[in-house]
Design a protein around this motif. Structure first.
Motif, short mmCIF file in Angstrom:
data_model
loop_
_atom_site.label_atom_id
_atom_site.label_comp_id
_atom_site.label_asym_id
_atom_site.label_seq_id
_atom_site.Cartn_x
_atom_site.Cartn_y
_atom_site.Cartn_z
N PHE A 47 -85.04 41.92 -22.58
CA PHE A 47 -85.75 43.13 -22.21
C PHE A 47 -84.76 44.10 -21.60
O PHE A 47 -83.75 43.70 -21.02
CB PHE A 47 -86.93 42.85 -21.26
N VAL A 49 -84.38 47.81 -19.36
CA VAL A 49 -85.01 48.82 -18.51
C VAL A 49 -83.99 49.93 -18.28
O VAL A 49 -82.89 49.66 -17.79
CB VAL A 49 -85.46 48.20 -17.17
N ASP A 82 -88.40 49.24 -21.83
CA ASP A 82 -89.36 50.06 -21.10
C ASP A 82 -89.64 51.30 -21.92
O ASP A 82 -88.87 51.69 -22.76
CB ASP A 82 -88.85 50.40 -19.71
N SER A 85 -96.65 51.65 -21.31
CA SER A 85 -97.46 50.46 -21.16
C SER A 85 -98.36 50.36 -22.38
O SER A 85 -99.14 51.27 -22.64
CB SER A 85 -98.30 50.56 -19.89
N LEU A 87 -95.08 47.48 -22.93
CA LEU A 87 -93.67 47.60 -23.27
C LEU A 87 -93.53 47.82 -24.77
O LEU A 87 -94.37 47.36 -25.55
CB LEU A 87 -92.91 46.33 -22.88
#
Length: 94
Positions: A47, A49, A82, A85, A87
């Motif tokens: 992931f 960000v 990111d 919402s 993801l």
């Protein structure tokens, strides 16, 4: 993995139990330099960000980063970034 030493310290502090159990590893590394270490197993999940090369701000670097991430993932590994919402998942299938 993160290029930021502060982010690595935060992850180590916040995830000490998972790290001790062998379910999570952390390492300081820039995404463009990402490569599995000798004997390191590929990752199931990645992931990102606020990684500029993965959110479209730096397309050329993004291509390099996606190749590096794909090479570090298992064949069924997944990459999420990111961007709202829920993801957003980026396709890194080889």
């Amino acid at each position: 993995m993160d290029r930021s030493a502060a982010a690595i310290r935060q992850a180590e502090a916040g995830c000490a139990e998972q790290i001790a159990a062998g379910r999570l590893t952390v390492r300081r590394c820039a995404v463009e330099d990402l490569a599995l270490l000798p004997g390191e197993q590929p990752f199931d999940l990645a992931f990102a960000v606020r990684v500029g090369c993965l959110d479209g701000r730096h397309p050329r670097e993004g291509e390099i980063a996606l190749r590096r991430i794909a090479d570090a993932l298992t064949p069924t590994g997944r990459l999420f970034i990111d961007g709202g919402s829920p993801l957003r998942e980026l396709d890194v299938r080889r």
